[in-house]
Design an enzyme around this catalytic site. Structure first.
Site, PDB file in Angstrom:
ATOM      1  CD  GLN A  67      -9.815   9.460  -7.560  1.00 17.65           C
ATOM      2  OE1 GLN A  67      -9.297   8.488  -8.095  1.00 17.65           O
ATOM      3  NE2 GLN A  67      -9.773   9.651  -6.252  1.00 17.65           N
ATOM      4  CD  GLU A 129     -13.880   3.819   1.847  1.00 19.14           C
ATOM      5  OE1 GLU A 129     -13.407   3.249   2.850  1.00 19.14           O
ATOM      6  OE2 GLU A 129     -13.285   4.736   1.245  1.00 19.14           O
ATOM      7  CE1 TYR A 160      -9.216  -0.638  -2.003  1.00 15.81           C
ATOM      8  CE2 TYR A 160     -10.648  -2.347  -1.119  1.00 15.81           C
ATOM      9  CZ  TYR A 160     -10.324  -1.016  -1.264  1.00 15.81           C
ATOM     10  OH  TYR A 160     -11.107  -0.042  -0.676  1.00 15.81           O
ATOM     11  CG  ASN A 237      -9.814   1.634   7.268  1.00 14.65           C
ATOM     12  OD1 ASN A 237     -10.574   0.662   7.300  1.00 14.65           O
ATOM     13  ND2 ASN A 237      -9.802   2.479   6.251  1.00 14.65           N
ATOM     14  CE1 TYR A 243     -11.934  -1.990   2.930  1.00 15.60           C
ATOM     15  CE2 TYR A 243     -10.878  -1.931   5.094  1.00 15.60           C
ATOM     16  CZ  TYR A 243     -11.264  -1.298   3.925  1.00 15.60           C
ATOM     17  OH  TYR A 243     -10.980   0.053   3.751  1.00 15.60           O
ATOM     18  CD  GLU A 246      -5.119   1.025  -0.678  1.00 14.57           C
ATOM     19  OE1 GLU A 246      -4.941   1.870   0.217  1.00 14.57           O
ATOM     20  OE2 GLU A 246      -6.225   0.464  -0.872  1.00 14.57           O
ATOM     21  CE  LYS A 247      -4.722   0.988   4.883  1.00 13.55           C
ATOM     22  NZ  LYS A 247      -5.940   1.005   4.038  1.00 13.55           N
TER      23      LYS A 247
END
Length: 352
Positions: A67, A129, A160, A237, A243, A246-247
């Site tokens: 990206q 991650e 994040y 997850n 951790y 963005e959720k």
């Protein structure tokens, strides 16, 4: 005045005038090339041609997940004076630091730089991650000098999201709520804790599910859509220290929902945000108890509003380009970097 003296003064005038013209032209040429170099990678050579000291050169070995984004476009709060970012691998031998995005280089060592490494060049390990989704960590043994991740104990802390303090106390307006609860999920794994938890929760509470195989959520209207919900389920997850993705920060807080979180312990969240800003599933003995509490908040407007009290002093800034913000942190870290050292095992540190 004698003709010779007048001639000498005139010659000096022309000399300094032409010198000034040359300097101005040189600086103007540099300016034009710098404008061009913001999209290319020629700045170090441009400065060298006029005898300026080369800046700290930071090489992105890859753009994360391919990206691409504009380099050297950091917000003012990230002072990158004295640094220059490039993605041109031909400048590898001149780079003071090389940023390696783990998921792009972890398959095999052949994805890492193969040219002999210059003395004192720092390799920066960048990862966003969790350890559960971070393969082949051992490939980085004895190669990395600085770490960059969402972990607070990274050399370069790249979360994040975060909250910032308002300059003055404000009256926050809660978005109009017409729906109860939403959850967006792209990786629907029936054996995961979060999906199993939802399997029990749905028997007691209506939750609108968005994502692959579920309701469609147009990305350009996502905040507006989610803002109509009272609660957003920010279920990670995997469960690991710090951790918090963005959720939580974008889908829930930025959109104006009350987050219901599943992730690290409540104490971990409270390192980054006031305790009355979210609801943690671990505070309830069962999904049914959580559902009962959310339904009670739905009927008690004053109690629900208490989850927005923190917003009178803090807000969640929007990150237009999260990748850029993360990489912008590297410059300052290099300026403040400790004595050169190599990390023996990224795996041992990251999986602790």
């Amino acid at each position: 005045m004698a003709p010779k003296e007048e001639s000498r003064k005139l010659n000096r005038f022309y000399f300094f005038f032409m010198l000034q013209v040359c300097i101005s032209f040189t600086l103007f040429t540099i300016f034009l090339k710098m404008k061009k170099d913001s999209l290319t990678n020629e700045l170090p050579e441009v400065l060298a041609t006029v005898g300026w000291r080369k800046p700290t050169l930071i090489l992105l070995w890859t753009f994360p997940f391919g990206q691409e984004f504009l380099l050297n476009r950091c917000p003012e709060e990230f002072d990158i004076s004295g640094c220059f970012y490039t993605a041109d691998r031909t400048l590898y031998s001149s780079a003071h630091a090389v940023v390696l995005f783990h998921r792009d280089v972890c398959t095999t060592k052949t994805q890492l730089p193969q040219t002999p490494r210059p003395s004192n060049q720092r390799w920066v390990w960048f990862n966003n991650e969790s350890p559960s989704h971070c393969p082949n960590l051992a490939i980085m043994n004895n190669l990395i000098n600085l770490t960059m991740s969402y972990r607070v104990d990274s050399d370069i802390f790249a979360p994040y999201g975060w909250i910032e303090k308002h300059n003055t106390t404000i009256n926050f307006t809660i978005p109009k709520k017409t729906k109860l609860a939403a959850w967006a999920i792209s990786n629907w794994n029936p054996n995961s804790r979060r999906v199993k938890y939802y399997g029990e929760l749905k028997n007691h509470l209506q939750v609108d599910i968005y994502g692959r195989l579920h309701l469609n959520m147009p990305r350009d209207t996502q905040p507006e859509l989610l803002s109509t919900y009272k609660f957003y389920f920010a279920f990670e997850n995997s469960i690991h220290v710090d951790y918090i993705t963005e959720k939580f920060w974008y889908n829930a807080l930025y959109s104006g929902c009350v987050p219901v979180v599943m992730g690290p312990p409540r104490e971990n969240y409270e390192r980054f945000i006031p305790r009355d800003a979210f609801i943690h599933v671990d505070d309830f003995s069962s999904p049914q108890e959580l559902a009962s509490y959310l339904l009670s908040l739905d009927k008690d407007e004053e109690k629900y509003k208490q989850y927005f009290n923190w917003r009178s002093q803090y807000y969640v800034p929007l990150q237009d380009d999260p990748w850029t913000v993360s990489y912008c942190r590297v410059c300052k870290a290099l300026k403040d970097a400790p004595t050169f050292r190599t990390i023996a095992s990224i795996e041992k540190w990251f999986k602790d």
